[in-house]
Design an enzyme around this catalytic site. Structure first.
Site, PDB file in Angstrom:
ATOM      1  N   SER A  79      97.495  91.233 104.153  1.00 48.83           N
ATOM      2  CA  SER A  79      97.786  92.287 103.188  1.00 48.83           C
ATOM      3  C   SER A  79      97.522  91.807 101.773  1.00 48.83           C
ATOM      4  CB  SER A  79      99.242  92.735 103.311  1.00 48.83           C
ATOM      5  OG  SER A  79      99.572  93.671 102.301  1.00 48.83           O
ATOM      6  N   SER A  80      97.026  92.721 100.948  1.00 44.12           N
ATOM      7  CA  SER A  80      96.801  92.405  99.540  1.00 44.12           C
ATOM      8  C   SER A  80      98.046  92.661  98.704  1.00 44.12           C
ATOM      9  CB  SER A  80      95.634  93.245  99.000  1.00 44.12           C
ATOM     10  OG  SER A  80      95.936  94.626  99.106  1.00 44.12           O
ATOM     11  N   SER A 118      58.790 109.655 121.936  1.00 47.90           N
ATOM     12  CA  SER A 118      58.130 108.855 122.969  1.00 47.90           C
ATOM     13  C   SER A 118      57.977 107.403 122.553  1.00 47.90           C
ATOM     14  CB  SER A 118      56.746 109.434 123.274  1.00 47.90           C
ATOM     15  OG  SER A 118      55.936 109.382 122.104  1.00 47.90           O
ATOM     16  N   ASN A 131      98.094  90.243 110.425  1.00 48.72           N
ATOM     17  CA  ASN A 131      97.811  91.400 111.273  1.00 48.72           C
ATOM     18  C   ASN A 131      96.993  91.028 112.516  1.00 48.72           C
ATOM     19  OD1 ASN A 131      99.081  93.114 109.400  1.00 48.72           O
ATOM     20  ND2 ASN A 131      97.200  93.293 108.205  1.00 48.72           N
ATOM     21  N   PRO A 148      42.749  98.067 119.330  1.00 50.15           N
ATOM     22  CA  PRO A 148      44.162  98.311 119.665  1.00 50.15           C
ATOM     23  C   PRO A 148      44.367  99.253 120.848  1.00 50.15           C
ATOM     24  CG  PRO A 148      43.564  99.375 117.587  1.00 50.15           C
ATOM     25  CD  PRO A 148      42.436  98.471 117.957  1.00 50.15           C
ATOM     26  N   ASN A 149      43.498 100.267 120.960  1.00 46.27           N
ATOM     27  CA  ASN A 149      43.630 101.214 122.072  1.00 46.27           C
ATOM     28  C   ASN A 149      42.846 100.773 123.302  1.00 46.27           C
ATOM     29  OD1 ASN A 149      43.769 102.846 119.365  1.00 46.27           O
ATOM     30  ND2 ASN A 149      44.939 104.052 120.846  1.00 46.27           N
ATOM     31  N   HIS A 209     105.003 104.686 130.679  1.00 46.56           N
ATOM     32  CA  HIS A 209     105.208 105.760 129.695  1.00 46.56           C
ATOM     33  C   HIS A 209     105.751 105.189 128.385  1.00 46.56           C
ATOM     34  CE1 HIS A 209     104.731 108.785 132.954  1.00 46.56           C
ATOM     35  NE2 HIS A 209     105.381 107.879 133.670  1.00 46.56           N
ATOM     36  N   THR A 263      55.750 106.444 120.366  1.00 46.86           N
ATOM     37  CA  THR A 263      54.315 106.209 120.194  1.00 46.86           C
ATOM     38  C   THR A 263      54.011 105.351 118.969  1.00 46.86           C
ATOM     39  OG1 THR A 263      53.747 108.278 121.308  1.00 46.86           O
ATOM     40  CG2 THR A 263      52.070 107.329 119.848  1.00 46.86           C
ATOM     41  N   LYS A 310     102.173  88.603 105.228  1.00 44.02           N
ATOM     42  CA  LYS A 310     101.877  89.493 106.351  1.00 44.02           C
ATOM     43  C   LYS A 310     100.609  89.040 107.080  1.00 44.02           C
ATOM     44  CE  LYS A 310     102.030  94.433 107.383  1.00 44.02           C
ATOM     45  NZ  LYS A 310     101.022  94.501 108.438  1.00 44.02           N
TER      46      LYS A 310
END
Length: 463
Positions: free
Chosen positions: A318-319, A98, A326, A130-131, A188, A100, A324
């Site tokens: 790339s390592s 809830s 990506n 508080p309440n 496709h 709470t 390269k």
């Protein structure tokens, strides 16, 4: 040694760090729910501050709350709204369903901050309880769902929708720029009839435009608030008119069209609006996944792929393979989409778990929803700025693909018929020849007729 003070609740006294505004219930939650590292999202904390301010304003207007106490609660709640007290909201997502503990965390922080403002002793609950004061006319059962809706709506409106509109604008610009670049279509994953690169990107732009419209369509229901239903939806302990007035105050604070839910029993026991809006976000993620995939595949290569698009080169890829690069933005975006798909499964299940008068999966719903919004918004901006705006067409490769495609034979259907056209295409594929060579060489039509009928620029619109 850290200085402490004593806070109390119905379970008795407990020590709390002296420099923290939270009280006994939040402190107990820290001990009882040592689960994970996922803290209550800050948009929810802000939203709880909004609810507490709006409730104090409504209670003041209805004559339920002393003006001095109300003004101080409002001042403390404003500090929560502004993020000044974020360090005083330490609770994790994994708590009571809830919410709470998080509601009481807000009540305690605002109470103690208000007490401090008034020169009182923190932890005394005097003169601001508080309440009795901060939580007046409220229950956690209506407060947390209200905060959840506020947080999610604010993030959608202020972050997600602008990010998607930013992406849509970039895609639409590419569609307009490339309206005359004819390329071969694919269905496709195989060669099909031609279209323009602009038409292809126009499809992407339309997907995002549709996604924006779907999200916007769900917002009125997301902006219906449970506040005023209190414990089970009856409104017990909330004065007449409170629900309407608090929604009006929340709308004023946020500038968004929040309204009181027409049926508080539904608002507490079910969170269909959350599932519905996230469903629209999930659909956007599906669109984004398709768009990101298409773009990275069309940019595959640079020498041995489709190579129709040149994607921005943002970092080494790339390592081990020098040079390269990506399609990292597409990869990041598709990972985000995968996370959103998982979040939607969680939200769908959690939304179904309203047992009798209350759904008790609120924190996990808020967390997953807000994570999806944050990720999609950030990823949409990143993908736009670091990929889409910098894409360039590789015109020579695109032209070569059109010239080599056997599916241009479709333009001859009306003159030669399907069977003859299929034979021409299959023969050309088998022999490694062109359509022109097989159509003219096989006596189906003259070279001039081939030129007349097989014109890619005439194949990109009806007729």
């Amino acid at each position: 040694m850290t200085a402490t003070r004593i806070e109390t609740d119905t379970f008795g006294p407990i020590e709390v760090a002296a420099d923290r505004y939270w009280g006994a219930q939040a402190q107990r939650s820290l001990g009882n729910f040592k689960i994970g590292w996922e803290k209550q999202p800050l948009p929810v904390v802000r939203a709880l501050g909004i609810v507490k301010r709006a409730a104090a304003e409504a209670n003041l207007a209805l004559g339920k709350l002393d003006p001095k106490i109300a003004e101080t609660i409002i001042a403390a709640a404003n500090e929560v709204i502004e993020g000044k007290l974020n360090d005083h909201f330490p609770l994790v997502v994994w708590q009571t369903g809830s919410g709470t503990q998080s509601n009481m965390n807000a009540n305690e922080v605002i109470s103690n901050r208000a007490i401090e403002m008034l020169g009182g002793e923190m932890g005394s609950k005097k003169p601001v309880h508080p309440n009795d004061h901060v939580n007046m006319s409220q229950s956690s059962n209506d407060t947390f769902p209200t905060a959840m809706h506020i947080a999610c709506a604010e993030q959608v409106v202020h972050d997600l929708l602008p990010a998607l509109k930013h992406l849509h604008k970039a895609l639409a610009a590419k569609a307009a720029e490339w309206k005359d670049i004819i390329k071969i279509g694919r269905t496709h994953t195989q060669d099909a009839t031609p279209l323009t690169l602009g038409q292809e990107f126009g499809g992407y732009a339309q997907q995002i435009e549709n996604g924006i419209a779907r999200i916007e369509m769900t917002l009125p229901m997301l902006m219906q608030l449970a506040q005023g239903g209190t414990a089970v939806g009856t409104g017990l302990n909330a004065p007449v008119g409170f629900a309407e007035l608090v929604a009006e105050q929340i709308a004023g604070i946020t500038g968004l069209g929040f309204t009181t839910a027409p049926n508080k029993f539904e608002a507490l026991a079910a969170h269909d609006a959350m599932v519905f809006t996230h469903g629209a976000i999930n659909t956007v993620a599906a669109s984004l996944f398709k768009i990101a995939n298409d773009i990275r595949f069309l940019g595959s290569g640079p020498r041995a792929g489709l190579g129709e698009l040149s994607l921005p080169e943002n970092e080494p890829g790339s390592s081990i393979m020098p040079g390269k690069v990506n399609p990292t933005q597409s990869e990041a975006l598709t990972q985000v989409c995968a996370q959103v798909f998982g979040n939607h499964s969680t939200l769908t299940f959690a939304g179904s778990q309203g047992h009798f008068e209350l759904n008790v999966f609120n924190p996990v719903m808020a967390y997953n929803f807000l994570q999806s919004v944050r990720l999609v918004a950030d990823a949409a901006i990143s993908f736009t700025d670091n990929c889409v705006v910098g894409i360039e067409p590789r015109v020579d490769n695109i032209k070569k693909g059109v010239e080599n495609s056997l599916m241009l034979v479709t333009a001859l259907n009306g003159k030669l018929g399907y069977d003859a056209c299929a034979k021409i295409a299959k023969t050309a594929h088998k022999n490694g020849t062109t359509l022109r060579e097989e159509a003219v060489g096989g006596g189906y039509l003259t070279n001039e007729e081939f030129e007349q009928y097989v014109r890619p620029e005439k194949m990109i619109s009806p007729g």
